[in-house]
Motif scaffolding. Sequence first.
Motif, PDB file in Angstrom:
ATOM      1  N   ARG A 102       0.793  -1.334   0.066  1.00  0.00           N
ATOM      2  CA  ARG A 102       0.060   0.036   0.183  1.00  0.00           C
ATOM      3  C   ARG A 102       0.957   1.316  -0.123  1.00  0.00           C
ATOM      4  NH1 ARG A 102      -2.354   3.550  -1.156  1.00  0.00           N
ATOM      5  NH2 ARG A 102      -4.364   4.298  -0.520  1.00  0.00           N
ATOM      6  N   THR A 157     -18.664  17.523 -15.325  1.00  0.00           N
ATOM      7  CA  THR A 157     -19.478  16.906 -14.249  1.00  0.00           C
ATOM      8  C   THR A 157     -18.624  16.710 -13.107  1.00  0.00           C
ATOM      9  OG1 THR A 157     -20.682  15.601 -15.831  1.00  0.00           O
ATOM     10  CG2 THR A 157     -20.968  15.139 -13.763  1.00  0.00           C
ATOM     11  N   THR A 158     -17.314  16.318 -13.043  1.00  0.00           N
ATOM     12  CA  THR A 158     -16.378  16.235 -12.035  1.00  0.00           C
ATOM     13  C   THR A 158     -16.308  17.453 -11.548  1.00  0.00           C
ATOM     14  OG1 THR A 158     -15.036  14.648 -13.416  1.00  0.00           O
ATOM     15  CG2 THR A 158     -14.022  15.572 -11.494  1.00  0.00           C
ATOM     16  N   MET A 159     -16.455  18.564 -12.099  1.00  0.00           N
ATOM     17  CA  MET A 159     -15.852  19.762 -11.352  1.00  0.00           C
ATOM     18  C   MET A 159     -17.430  20.668 -10.945  1.00  0.00           C
ATOM     19  SD  MET A 159     -12.800  19.434 -11.016  1.00  0.00           S
ATOM     20  CE  MET A 159     -12.201  21.037 -10.503  1.00  0.00           C
ATOM     21  N   LEU A 218     -20.072  20.433  -8.835  1.00  0.00           N
ATOM     22  CA  LEU A 218     -20.608  20.595  -7.692  1.00  0.00           C
ATOM     23  C   LEU A 218     -19.772  21.881  -6.990  1.00  0.00           C
ATOM     24  CD1 LEU A 218     -21.414  17.285  -5.861  1.00  0.00           C
ATOM     25  CD2 LEU A 218     -22.909  18.630  -7.008  1.00  0.00           C
ATOM     26  N   PHE A 265     -20.083  18.989  -0.864  1.00  0.00           N
ATOM     27  CA  PHE A 265     -19.486  17.564  -0.261  1.00  0.00           C
ATOM     28  C   PHE A 265     -19.491  17.429   0.872  1.00  0.00           C
ATOM     29  CE2 PHE A 265     -17.530  18.407  -4.479  1.00  0.00           C
ATOM     30  CZ  PHE A 265     -17.325  17.042  -5.063  1.00  0.00           C
ATOM     31  N   TYR A 308     -15.344   8.040   2.895  1.00  0.00           N
ATOM     32  CA  TYR A 308     -15.482   9.294   2.009  1.00  0.00           C
ATOM     33  C   TYR A 308     -15.697  10.527   3.096  1.00  0.00           C
ATOM     34  CZ  TYR A 308     -18.525  12.474  -0.392  1.00  0.00           C
ATOM     35  OH  TYR A 308     -19.029  13.553  -1.168  1.00  0.00           O
ATOM     36  N   VAL A 342     -13.630  13.703   2.393  1.00  0.00           N
ATOM     37  CA  VAL A 342     -14.078  15.148   2.076  1.00  0.00           C
ATOM     38  C   VAL A 342     -13.433  16.299   3.112  1.00  0.00           C
ATOM     39  CG1 VAL A 342     -15.945  16.437   2.186  1.00  0.00           C
ATOM     40  CG2 VAL A 342     -16.072  14.504   0.892  1.00  0.00           C
ATOM     41  N   ARG A 373     -11.216  15.799  -6.862  1.00  0.00           N
ATOM     42  CA  ARG A 373     -12.522  15.716  -7.085  1.00  0.00           C
ATOM     43  C   ARG A 373     -12.947  14.419  -7.748  1.00  0.00           C
ATOM     44  NH1 ARG A 373     -16.357  20.072  -7.125  1.00  0.00           N
ATOM     45  NH2 ARG A 373     -14.782  21.675  -6.553  1.00  0.00           N
ATOM     46  N   ARG A 374     -12.458  13.990  -8.669  1.00  0.00           N
ATOM     47  CA  ARG A 374     -12.715  12.801  -9.205  1.00  0.00           C
ATOM     48  C   ARG A 374     -12.875  11.466  -8.313  1.00  0.00           C
ATOM     49  NH1 ARG A 374     -10.013   8.218 -10.203  1.00  0.00           N
ATOM     50  NH2 ARG A 374      -8.200   9.129  -9.432  1.00  0.00           N
ATOM     51  N   LEU A 410     -13.356  11.647  -5.058  1.00  0.00           N
ATOM     52  CA  LEU A 410     -14.526  11.842  -4.087  1.00  0.00           C
ATOM     53  C   LEU A 410     -15.834  11.459  -4.767  1.00  0.00           C
ATOM     54  CD1 LEU A 410     -13.511  15.101  -2.379  1.00  0.00           C
ATOM     55  CD2 LEU A 410     -13.377  12.793  -1.585  1.00  0.00           C
ATOM     56  N   MET A 411     -15.842  12.191  -6.198  1.00  0.00           N
ATOM     57  CA  MET A 411     -17.317  11.935  -6.977  1.00  0.00           C
ATOM     58  C   MET A 411     -17.424  10.453  -7.003  1.00  0.00           C
ATOM     59  SD  MET A 411     -18.636  14.609  -7.494  1.00  0.00           S
ATOM     60  CE  MET A 411     -19.935  14.315  -8.823  1.00  0.00           C
ATOM     61  N   ARG A 433     -18.697   8.763  -3.768  1.00  0.00           N
ATOM     62  CA  ARG A 433     -19.906   9.393  -3.524  1.00  0.00           C
ATOM     63  C   ARG A 433     -21.085   8.672  -4.433  1.00  0.00           C
ATOM     64  NH1 ARG A 433     -21.332  14.912  -2.155  1.00  0.00           N
ATOM     65  NH2 ARG A 433     -23.377  15.585  -3.090  1.00  0.00           N
ATOM     66  N   ALA A 460      -8.961   4.253  -1.788  1.00  0.00           N
ATOM     67  CA  ALA A 460      -8.958   5.773  -2.685  1.00  0.00           C
ATOM     68  C   ALA A 460      -9.011   6.832  -1.797  1.00  0.00           C
ATOM     69  CB  ALA A 460     -10.215   5.552  -3.716  1.00  0.00           C
ATOM     70  N   SER A 483     -27.374  18.432  -6.279  1.00  0.00           N
ATOM     71  CA  SER A 483     -26.041  17.623  -6.236  1.00  0.00           C
ATOM     72  C   SER A 483     -26.513  16.135  -6.755  1.00  0.00           C
ATOM     73  CB  SER A 483     -25.943  17.587  -4.699  1.00  0.00           C
ATOM     74  OG  SER A 483     -25.418  19.030  -4.302  1.00  0.00           O
ATOM     75  N   VAL A 513     -26.210  15.687 -10.372  1.00  0.00           N
ATOM     76  CA  VAL A 513     -24.899  15.929 -10.951  1.00  0.00           C
ATOM     77  C   VAL A 513     -24.030  14.604 -10.514  1.00  0.00           C
ATOM     78  CG1 VAL A 513     -22.506  17.009 -10.467  1.00  0.00           C
ATOM     79  CG2 VAL A 513     -24.591  18.350 -10.876  1.00  0.00           C
ATOM     80  N   THR A 514     -24.349  14.043  -9.332  1.00  0.00           N
ATOM     81  CA  THR A 514     -23.484  12.831  -8.942  1.00  0.00           C
ATOM     82  C   THR A 514     -23.910  11.723  -9.836  1.00  0.00           C
ATOM     83  OG1 THR A 514     -23.324  13.785  -6.700  1.00  0.00           O
ATOM     84  CG2 THR A 514     -22.939  11.606  -7.032  1.00  0.00           C
ATOM     85  N   PHE A 574     -22.419  11.645 -13.245  1.00  0.00           N
ATOM     86  CA  PHE A 574     -20.919  11.329 -12.898  1.00  0.00           C
ATOM     87  C   PHE A 574     -20.752   9.689 -13.159  1.00  0.00           C
ATOM     88  CE2 PHE A 574     -17.257   9.833 -11.083  1.00  0.00           C
ATOM     89  CZ  PHE A 574     -16.390  10.849 -11.325  1.00  0.00           C
TER      90      PHE A 574
END
Lengths: 597, 597
Positions: free
Chosen positions: A435, A588-590, A592, A597, B311, B315, B347-348, B350-351, B354, B411, B559, B562-563, B566
């Motif tokens: 890891r 879409t990634t950016m 929000l 979050f 998560y 965040v 961001r990617r 976290l998205m 989520r 992640a 939100s 959008v999620t 994604f």
Amino acid sequence: MPSYRAPVEDVLFLLNDVLGIHRHDNLPGFADASPDVVEAVLSEGGKLAEEMLAPVNLPGDQEGCTRNADGSVATPKGFKAAYDAYAAGGWMGLSVPEEFGGQGLPQILNTAIQEFASSANLALAMYPGLTQGAIAALLVHGSEEQKKTYLPKMVEGAWTGTMNLTEPHCGTDLGLLKTKAAPNGDGSYSLTGTKIFISAGEHDMSENIVHLVIARIEGAPAGTKGISLFVVPKFLVNADGSVGERNGVSCGSIEHKMGIHGNSTCVMNYDGAKGWLVGEANRGLNAMFVMMNEARLAVGVQGLGQSEVAYQNAVAYAKDRLQGRALTGAKAPEKAADPIIVHPDVRRTLMQIRAFNEAARALVLWTALQSDIVHRSQDAKERQAADDHMGLMTPVVKGVLTDRGFENAVAAQQLFGGHGYIEEWGMSQFVRDARIAMIYEGANGIQAMDLIGRKLPKDGGRAMMTFLGEVQTFIKDHNEDEALKAFTGPLQAALNDLQGATMWFMQNAMAKPDNAGAGATDYMHLLGLVAMGYMWARIAKAAAARKRQGTGSAERMDSKLVTGRFYMERMLPETAVRLARIKVGADTTMALPVEAF
Amino acid sequence: MPSYRAPVEDVLFLLNDVLGIHRHDNLPGFADASPDVVEAVLSEGGKLAEEMLAPVNLPGDQEGCTRNADGSVATPKGFKAAYDAYAAGGWMGLSVPEEFGGQGLPQILNTAIQEFASSANLALAMYPGLTQGAIAALLVHGSEEQKKTYLPKMVEGAWTGTMNLTEPHCGTDLGLLKTKAAPNGDGSYSLTGTKIFISAGEHDMSENIVHLVIARIEGAPAGTKGISLFVVPKFLVNADGSVGERNGVSCGSIEHKMGIHGNSTCVMNYDGAKGWLVGEANRGLNAMFVMMNEARLAVGVQGLGQSEVAYQNAVAYAKDRLQGRALTGAKAPEKAADPIIVHPDVRRTLMQIRAFNEAARALVLWTALQSDIVHRSQDAKERQAADDHMGLMTPVVKGVLTDRGFENAVAAQQLFGGHGYIEEWGMSQFVRDARIAMIYEGANGIQAMDLIGRKLPKDGGRAMMTFLGEVQTFIKDHNEDEALKAFTGPLQAALNDLQGATMWFMQNAMAKPDNAGAGATDYMHLLGLVAMGYMWARIAKAAAARKRQGTGSAERMDSKLVTGRFYMERMLPETAVRLARIKVGADTTMALPVEAF
């Protein structure tokens, strides 16, 4: 108790048949690496890993390192003996110039040995590994006096090295660093500050520890343009080269980590420690980058190393563990159940790891060969091409091999069922140790950004164009070869995906850099998939040639061809989904707001 | 120190808007679950998880369990108090019929609470979790006397339960078991044998432990057809229901595991322990399967739980940690650097987590609702459809949610850089704890085989046909809906891939079962991707409706939209590579002789 056997024969096949290192006998050191020398070096290095490093791996994990009240750190039982054997065998200086006590052999050999050592005992291998990184930095940027003072001792392993970059508030963004260096007026500096996550920062295996430390000289510019590199020995060195009084650097504490317990990860306190500038003032990051590139390749090798040792142990378990019957009828009717290797899902897991390991090893050795060319060739054009390759592939070797290496350790652990979760079986350690490789020397997200933000656009994309051209040429040259049909077809499809992604970034990332950022990790893996696919095509070519010539074991070559086909059929097609994600872009990634979050 | 906040609002939205549980108010218990009761239950359960379970999670990992010389096991400090609060709140019997002291509320509510508890403290949540599994088995298969003897005490939490299947030489293949049961002549049996990996096998949190144990009655057929289920209490129960003398069952040792250190994983020795048959002799696996299905869903929820808590902490870190500048210019110019959440690759990540969490939660709750229908509906047709859904989705919920849950924990840990590797930050624990969920209750490879070998062909593929039809109908019904365009298009493509894969197996796996085995894991993930894609489409529909109605927070609904986009753009397209791998078949996977490994 897990076991390990160094893949010496596989390395020999890659060096001789796939990479043809003897075509480079004009380079210094290569002629010395005659076929029998190479074989002897690899066998001896393998034996060292198997017999000295591997046996103390699991116990070392369970015991861990201990910091004593006086700030000294004890490594696990047996670590010093194993380290001493490593040093005594001359392994530290395998590729270091002879004038500093090294053997001057090619770096590609050292890389193979690094894999063996990482597989056998990652925590232990890091002590010499960091020393080799420090040696590399001093070789390039140290003054003649510094080289004379430190290198011979480091090459013989009497002194070890470290790399001090991170501080509590800064890792990736080194421009924020706070460690200060004040000139003492005698050419030396007085360093004050705190460094964290310093691997091998303090331990009981060497007489002295040579810290390479970045700091800001008083009055230097803010940000990365005011960073200088210093050499700060734990014990000052007397004029006669002997170890003198203790310097003002000490280990404040050691970290409790998820893995690599046998490596002491220290908080290092610099309290007016005496240091000397390495290279030019305010150009410390440049000097550090030499060390970081070596280190990044070595970390990629660690990912491969954990994948390989986890694979070997999973194979042994899958052949031994009896559970259930084959879907196609009992394979071991005389036993209460069949060994689980008969089950297709188990087989798929093993094939997946194996197909990665062989291609990753080829990619690593190919890249190490380029490093040799960069450092040893007289031909400027050849050097440039090799340097391009190194720049492009370093983030891939680091990022992709450690991501996949970890995944493979997890997959190998999975085959053990509940036993995989029990520490005594050793599979958990491989996962926990693997890891770290995704994190240190630049977290893999940073590798992806380095690839897409720096390495790809550099010199008008020359490195990538050369790579794409090379693979395309290989496909064209072998399109008619029946034995390679199963390889060239899928490779062409994957290459098209890589070209498509590269083109997409050219068209969409300049104006909107977030498009590069959102696709960076996918792109790094896409390039990794293609690079390993190309390696498989070259391995297949060499294996087919061997079969035609009737030299070596036909079964062994057949195994390579089957494993390569597995890669082409089941692993390489992932390029398509990587490309699809890249083309989605960043919107879409950016989208929000941060508060969402 | 990591933190946790139960996603109460999200669950309420799923229950009320997406799943419309109040359409089922005709089912027993559902009418009692009025909107305000549901809200109160979730808030209180959330509070319990946040305030009692979460604070002892990290300390519990560091302290672990201790087996004393007398065979007793001490759980970490604070565990008993937290467990007592859980029991005192009546949470154990939330969905258990009132006649045994439960509250008779829908299982769907209990499932939501299980997620909260798993997020807050997986090791601790397992003690009540296993007890609920044992309650479920006794409810279905226990005699009236057994129910009266054990259930009220278990429902109040005074006694806990366990599940004893695994032996050293058999896990998946239970037909190999060796534990023997000899009739005592008084209706009881005498059990002798060794069970391993028994979670909560021995501990200090309850007055008695009710072991459900599988064993072979003397003279019973070999293999799975000779397995019977027994109830074996740690302390025998007196005629008045009080705890009597100690039974012949004890904890021989506890395992040193990669994670869930707060849960005592025991080797249990049965030395002529007194037990009573549960259900029919030689039909023990059937009875155990009831428990295993409940348990498998609960383990899927654990995967989601670790993904959610990892998560949340990622965040918080990404908003707090300053490092580098946004590619599009400084976002926090007043600070030394921007918070890392500005970087697209962060961001990617976290998205991605989520987008999984919300869809996985919907899938889990939808499946729990089917479980309620199976157990409570008077309508045989409705029951059958719900049972079909349960059978099909249980391996998906278990296998996919734990595979992804682990990946997501990894992640999330990655975003912490080096700090993620240090135990004090708690991210390592989430990874180590999440890892077990991929293994226990049937390793995920077994889930995949269960799906493709049993659940898919059952009743001529009725369950899958119904699912495919339901998704197809949804797409047709909403094809013209502008608000759902971004959802129905990708969902159709993914559905086509799932249909293609299903068809391919029908044509290629009957004659050659290895083709099913080699594609099983890909198929399980393919179905999981589509099922979660379908959940997103339904969430989007509900969110769009809310926006049109102007009820609730529009930002919150945006939100979700959008999620969901994604997910559709970047995650769902993975179906294509899953299909491609499946269609390759087993030939290359199975080509190597065993000796070649």
